[in-house]
Design an enzyme around this catalytic site. Structure first.
Site, PDB file in Angstrom:
ATOM      1  N   GLU A 192       0.822  -1.213   0.000  1.00 47.53           N
ATOM      2  CA  GLU A 192       0.000   0.000   0.000  1.00 47.53           C
ATOM      3  C   GLU A 192       0.859   1.266   0.000  1.00 47.53           C
ATOM      4  O   GLU A 192       0.380   2.347   0.369  1.00 47.53           O
ATOM      5  CB  GLU A 192      -0.962   0.013   1.210  1.00 47.53           C
ATOM      6  CG  GLU A 192      -1.887  -1.167   1.321  1.00 47.53           C
ATOM      7  CD  GLU A 192      -2.941  -1.277   0.202  1.00 47.53           C
ATOM      8  OE1 GLU A 192      -2.948  -0.426  -0.705  1.00 47.53           O
ATOM      9  OE2 GLU A 192      -3.715  -2.251   0.247  1.00 47.53           O
TER      10      GLU A 192
ATOM     11  N   HIS B 132      -2.916   2.093   8.541  1.00 40.07           N
ATOM     12  CA  HIS B 132      -3.962   1.276   7.937  1.00 40.07           C
ATOM     13  C   HIS B 132      -4.048  -0.054   8.664  1.00 40.07           C
ATOM     14  O   HIS B 132      -3.022  -0.670   8.971  1.00 40.07           O
ATOM     15  CB  HIS B 132      -3.639   1.034   6.458  1.00 40.07           C
ATOM     16  CG  HIS B 132      -4.476  -0.027   5.811  1.00 40.07           C
ATOM     17  ND1 HIS B 132      -5.856   0.058   5.736  1.00 40.07           N
ATOM     18  CD2 HIS B 132      -4.148  -1.199   5.213  1.00 40.07           C
ATOM     19  CE1 HIS B 132      -6.315  -1.017   5.117  1.00 40.07           C
ATOM     20  NE2 HIS B 132      -5.312  -1.807   4.789  1.00 40.07           N
TER      21      HIS B 132
ATOM     22  N   HIS C 222      -7.154  -3.532   9.651  1.00 42.40           N
ATOM     23  CA  HIS C 222      -8.397  -4.212   9.292  1.00 42.40           C
ATOM     24  C   HIS C 222      -9.261  -4.405  10.541  1.00 42.40           C
ATOM     25  O   HIS C 222      -9.412  -5.535  11.010  1.00 42.40           O
ATOM     26  CB  HIS C 222      -8.071  -5.568   8.653  1.00 42.40           C
ATOM     27  CG  HIS C 222      -7.235  -5.488   7.416  1.00 42.40           C
ATOM     28  ND1 HIS C 222      -6.595  -6.588   6.858  1.00 42.40           N
ATOM     29  CD2 HIS C 222      -6.952  -4.440   6.609  1.00 42.40           C
ATOM     30  CE1 HIS C 222      -5.948  -6.205   5.761  1.00 42.40           C
ATOM     31  NE2 HIS C 222      -6.134  -4.915   5.593  1.00 42.40           N
TER      32      HIS C 222
ATOM     33  N   GLU D 100     -17.622  11.890  22.719  1.00 46.93           N
ATOM     34  CA  GLU D 100     -16.306  12.421  22.338  1.00 46.93           C
ATOM     35  C   GLU D 100     -16.036  12.330  20.833  1.00 46.93           C
ATOM     36  O   GLU D 100     -15.126  12.987  20.332  1.00 46.93           O
ATOM     37  CB  GLU D 100     -15.203  11.634  23.066  1.00 46.93           C
ATOM     38  CG  GLU D 100     -15.246  11.754  24.573  1.00 46.93           C
ATOM     39  CD  GLU D 100     -14.636  13.052  25.079  1.00 46.93           C
ATOM     40  OE1 GLU D 100     -13.511  13.377  24.665  1.00 46.93           O
ATOM     41  OE2 GLU D 100     -15.292  13.727  25.886  1.00 46.93           O
TER      42      GLU D 100
ATOM     43  N   HIS E 114     -12.786  -3.796   3.685  1.00 40.85           N
ATOM     44  CA  HIS E 114     -11.327  -3.949   3.767  1.00 40.85           C
ATOM     45  C   HIS E 114     -10.770  -3.383   5.076  1.00 40.85           C
ATOM     46  O   HIS E 114     -10.133  -4.119   5.823  1.00 40.85           O
ATOM     47  CB  HIS E 114     -10.678  -3.267   2.547  1.00 40.85           C
ATOM     48  CG  HIS E 114      -9.187  -3.429   2.501  1.00 40.85           C
ATOM     49  ND1 HIS E 114      -8.486  -3.621   1.346  1.00 40.85           N
ATOM     50  CD2 HIS E 114      -8.255  -3.436   3.476  1.00 40.85           C
ATOM     51  CE1 HIS E 114      -7.198  -3.747   1.611  1.00 40.85           C
ATOM     52  NE2 HIS E 114      -7.043  -3.638   2.905  1.00 40.85           N
TER      53      HIS E 114
HETATM   54  P1  13P Z   1       1.099  -5.451   3.080  1.00 39.02           P
HETATM   55  O1  13P Z   1       1.518  -6.695   3.841  1.00 39.02           O
HETATM   56  O2  13P Z   1       1.715  -5.414   1.690  1.00 39.02           O
HETATM   57  O3  13P Z   1       1.364  -4.190   3.859  1.00 39.02           O
HETATM   58  O4  13P Z   1      -0.470  -5.543   2.821  1.00 39.02           O
HETATM   59  C1  13P Z   1      -1.361  -5.657   3.890  1.00 39.02           C
HETATM   60  C2  13P Z   1      -2.654  -4.951   3.646  1.00 39.02           C
HETATM   61  O5  13P Z   1      -3.346  -4.644   4.580  1.00 39.02           O
HETATM   62  C3  13P Z   1      -3.047  -4.632   2.250  1.00 39.02           C
HETATM   63  O6  13P Z   1      -4.135  -3.741   2.228  1.00 39.02           O
HETATM   64 ZN    ZN Z   2      -5.321  -3.794   4.038  1.00 35.07          ZN
END
Ligand code: 13P
Ligand code: ZN
Length: 273
Positions: free
Chosen positions: A115, A139, A141, A169, A210
């Site tokens: 990413e 980022h 999940h 909050e 995602h």
């Molecule tokens: P990477 O291991 O390449 O960082 O990918 C993980 C991910 O969350 C892709 O969206």
């Molecule tokens: Zn991801």
């Protein structure tokens, strides 16, 4: 000084480990980047060894010539604290913003996160709109935010308002609301451009089915923003598990009063009836 003695590297590692501890990173899920200050890179200069130049896959003009600490592609966040020089690295961006080279870490042939285009385009936009203050892009999940992208319309106004109502909050922590990107193929320039357009206005952008991207000035603020949004999503799902109607909630007028009391601007587009 060695990279692993520096405050920025220790802060980066701690944040990655916090994300792992909170369950935000199954397997290699998620990635983190930090735009290193010039004074910080000078402190560790003796520990840097430049490698070959590579293509980023996008042009990150606003951060040309800068250095970033990043997680590696396919690396597990649970291993960052145990082997930081394998799971993470420092990269330098070329003067035209189109290339990078590894100057530390990412040992044994590792490469930066897939990413990287999203991180660098988001970093570019946030650097510009905050006058250089924003440095962290995160980022992961998180399960509750992802779950909501199967239930709520994929609309910035609806996600923002629902999350704001879940904890008093929330509007103070993210008064600019959250952006939502529809499902797209990850890892490329297209999703990077879609996210960075929303980062002009927001500090948090949801990727449908995602995960979540958050931006901030430092590790504390960025992690705090991410954690707050995910917790609000968890509360919303708990409510939805019981009923599809809220008996009472924080109303648009309550939100206006809150904004006055805490000196934040809540855009009227989120305060619909
Ligand atoms: P990477 O291991 O390449 O960082 O990918 C993980 C991910 O969350 C892709 O969206
Ligand atoms: Zn991801």
């Amino acid at each position: 000084m060695k990279v692993l003695e520096s405050d920025f590297a220790l802060g980066f590692i701690r944040m990655a480990d916090d994300g792992w501890q909170l369950g935000f990173h199954e397997r290699n899920g998620g990635n983190l980047s930090y735009r290193i200050k010039p004074s910080e890179i000078e402190e560790v200069r003796e520990d840097l060894t430049p490698g070959e130049w590579h293509d980023i896959g996008a042009v990150a003009g606003e951060v040309a010539g800068e250095y970033f600490m990043v997680t590696g592609s396919g690396k597990f966040f649970r291993n960052v604290a145990l082997a930081p020089d394998e799971a993470t690295g420092i990269i330098e961006i070329s003067e035209d913003g189109a290339g990078y080279r590894i100057v530390w870490g990412l040992k044994n042939g590792a490469v930066p996160t897939s990413e990287l285009p999203s991180h660098l385009l988001n970093q570019s936009v946030k650097k510009r709109v905050t006058g250089g203050k924003s440095r962290v892009i995160y980022h992961a999940h998180p399960a509750n935010i992802i779950a909501l992208t199967f239930i709520l319309p994929l609309d910035d106004k609806i996600f923002t308002r629902e999350l704001w109502e879940m904890m008093t909050e929330c509007p103070i922590v993210f008064p600019e609301g959250v952006g939502v990107v529809p499902w797209m193929v990850p890892g490329g320039r297209e999703i990077a451009e879609a996210s960075s357009r929303l980062m002009e206005e927001h500090n948090a952008v949801i990727w449908a089915h995602h995960g979540l991207f958050a931006a901030g000035e430092d590790f504390n603020l960025t992690f705090g923003l991410f954690h707050t949004i995910e917790k609000a999503a968890e509360i919303l799902l708990k409510v939805m598990n019981v009923t599809d109607k809220k008996r009472q909630t924080i109303t648009p007028d309550d939100l206006r009063h809150l904004a006055r009391a805490f000196n934040v601007v809540l855009p009227e587009k989120y305060l619909y009836d």
